[in-house]
Design a protein around this motif. Structure first.
Motif, PDB file in Angstrom:
ATOM      1  N   PRO A   1       0.802  -1.236   0.000  1.00 47.80           N
ATOM      2  CA  PRO A   1       0.000   0.000   0.000  1.00 47.80           C
ATOM      3  C   PRO A   1       0.828   1.277   0.000  1.00 47.80           C
ATOM      4  O   PRO A   1       0.318   2.340  -0.380  1.00 47.80           O
ATOM      5  N   ASP A   2       2.081   1.205   0.401  1.00 55.14           N
ATOM      6  CA  ASP A   2       2.913   2.409   0.439  1.00 55.14           C
ATOM      7  C   ASP A   2       3.582   2.715  -0.900  1.00 55.14           C
ATOM      8  O   ASP A   2       4.234   3.750  -1.045  1.00 55.14           O
ATOM      9  N   VAL A   3       3.433   1.825  -1.876  1.00 58.15           N
ATOM     10  CA  VAL A   3       4.030   2.051  -3.190  1.00 58.15           C
ATOM     11  C   VAL A   3       3.069   2.829  -4.079  1.00 58.15           C
ATOM     12  O   VAL A   3       1.931   2.398  -4.316  1.00 58.15           O
ATOM     13  N   THR A   4       3.511   3.975  -4.543  1.00 60.77           N
ATOM     14  CA  THR A   4       2.726   4.757  -5.495  1.00 60.77           C
ATOM     15  C   THR A   4       2.894   4.151  -6.879  1.00 60.77           C
ATOM     16  O   THR A   4       4.008   3.967  -7.353  1.00 60.77           O
ATOM     17  N   VAL A   5       1.772   3.820  -7.516  1.00 58.78           N
ATOM     18  CA  VAL A   5       1.795   3.167  -8.816  1.00 58.78           C
ATOM     19  C   VAL A   5       1.280   4.128  -9.887  1.00 58.78           C
ATOM     20  O   VAL A   5       0.199   4.705  -9.755  1.00 58.78           O
ATOM     21  N   ARG A   6       2.060   4.283 -10.928  1.00 62.74           N
ATOM     22  CA  ARG A   6       1.641   5.077 -12.089  1.00 62.74           C
ATOM     23  C   ARG A   6       1.497   4.134 -13.268  1.00 62.74           C
ATOM     24  O   ARG A   6       2.450   3.492 -13.683  1.00 62.74           O
ATOM     25  N   ARG A   7       0.301   4.057 -13.806  1.00 67.10           N
ATOM     26  CA  ARG A   7       0.032   3.175 -14.941  1.00 67.10           C
ATOM     27  C   ARG A   7       0.161   3.955 -16.240  1.00 67.10           C
ATOM     28  O   ARG A   7      -0.311   5.078 -16.349  1.00 67.10           O
ATOM     29  N   GLU A   8       0.768   3.312 -17.214  1.00 64.06           N
ATOM     30  CA  GLU A   8       0.925   3.963 -18.517  1.00 64.06           C
ATOM     31  C   GLU A   8       0.709   2.951 -19.637  1.00 64.06           C
ATOM     32  O   GLU A   8       1.361   1.905 -19.674  1.00 64.06           O
ATOM     33  N   VAL A   9      -0.216   3.271 -20.529  1.00 67.26           N
ATOM     34  CA  VAL A   9      -0.392   2.498 -21.752  1.00 67.26           C
ATOM     35  C   VAL A   9       0.204   3.327 -22.877  1.00 67.26           C
ATOM     36  O   VAL A   9      -0.223   4.449 -23.132  1.00 67.26           O
ATOM     37  N   ALA A  10       1.210   2.797 -23.531  1.00 65.07           N
ATOM     38  CA  ALA A  10       1.908   3.515 -24.597  1.00 65.07           C
ATOM     39  C   ALA A  10       1.785   2.732 -25.896  1.00 65.07           C
ATOM     40  O   ALA A  10       1.675   1.502 -25.890  1.00 65.07           O
ATOM     41  N   SER A  11       1.805   3.430 -26.993  1.00 62.68           N
ATOM     42  CA  SER A  11       1.784   2.776 -28.300  1.00 62.68           C
ATOM     43  C   SER A  11       3.132   2.981 -28.969  1.00 62.68           C
ATOM     44  O   SER A  11       3.786   4.004 -28.773  1.00 62.68           O
ATOM     45  N   GLY A  12       3.550   1.984 -29.737  1.00 64.58           N
ATOM     46  CA  GLY A  12       4.830   2.071 -30.418  1.00 64.58           C
ATOM     47  C   GLY A  12       5.547   0.745 -30.405  1.00 64.58           C
ATOM     48  O   GLY A  12       4.978  -0.291 -30.034  1.00 64.58           O
TER      49      GLY A  12
END
Length: 269
Positions: free
Chosen positions: A205-216
């Motif tokens: 729970p202490d980990v900040t998660v940033r989700r990214e969907v990228a194309s390429g």
């Protein structure tokens, strides 16, 4: 997390730096560190400033480097007869993490990755971290997510590593719109990413998660993301990988071209 980190050393500056990285990893895990030199016979000359230094002194100096970086870590050292890949594969059976340098004693860019590190990574029984001397201590841990069963261990490792480092986790899924199955789109890619991460955020729970969907193109995108990362984590094989292909093309590309340290995770076999 377990209680043993193994660092391979060969007398090169790259492996010397990797021993320091391994010491930090051992300290984060409250683990012991074992510094290993594979003793190939006949011993071939090494093209480094340490050419005339006895091999046992090379190992001792590497161990002292580890102790200076992480004074509280218990460090042992060993010279093990055998070829490098076989020795380190055997060491990986008891280790929780194996740390290697990105270049060998010859000092030629890519030499170790071409002959040893890629082979060790493909056959290791534990996660392998290929440490680069210039890796920063800030920035996110970048996780390469492809939704394959083989990558599940990499997801867990990346969350744990981000927690140990107090770092943000940037989970990246790359898709190629031109090759996506009919009826799928970015929403499907986002759903795949969410499913891959499900359950892990609750555990950390202490980990900040940033989700990214990228194309390429997958390799190009991930290599670019590595510029601002302190670590990139990937599975050994991706979706669609052949059973006999122990190290996928994305993993190999990152080992050779990433701008920071790379951890390749196969899990125990």
């Amino acid at each position: 997390m377990g209680n043993l980190v193994v660092a391979g050393t060969d007398g090169s500056s790259s492996s010397f730096a990797a021993v320091g990285t391994a010491a930090l990893e051992a300290r984060r895990r409250h683990a012991d560190l074992r510094v290993v030199y594979a003793l190939n016979w006949p011993v071939r000359p090494m093209y480094s400033p340490l050419d005339t230094t006895p091999i046992n002194r090379l190992v001792s100096e590497a161990a002292e480097r580890a102790r200076s970086v992480a004074p509280g870590v218990t460090v042992t050292e060993a010279m093990v007869p055998g070829d490098t890949v076989s020795v380190l594969e055997a060491e990986s059976r008891e280790a929780d993490l194996l740390v290697l340098g990105a270049r060998g004693a010859g000092g030629l860019l890519g030499m170790l990755l071409g002959s040893t590190a890629a082979s060790v990574t493909a056959h290791s029984r534990c996660p392998v971290m290929v440490a680069r001397e210039e890796s920063p201590e800030t920035g996110p841990v970048v996780l390469c997510v492809d939704g394959s069963p083989a990558s599940e261990a990499a997801v867990g490792f990346a969350f744990a590593e981000a927690a140990l480092r107090g770092a943000e986790l940037a989970a990246v899924h790359v898709w190629l719109p031109d090759y996506a199955p009919p009826g799928t789109g970015v929403e499907s890619a986002e759903r795949l990413l969410a499913q891959a991460l499900a359950g892990h955020a609750e555990k950390y729970p202490d980990v900040t998660v940033r989700r990214e969907v990228a194309s390429g193109e997958v390799r190009e995108v991930l290599i670019e993301r590595s510029r601002t990362a302190q670590l990139v984590v990937t599975g050994a094989r991706g979706r669609g990988g052949f059973t006999g292909l122990l190290l996928g093309s994305v993993s190999q590309a990152l080992l050779h071209h990433a701008h920071t340290s790379v951890a390749v995770v196969r899990g125990r076999t």
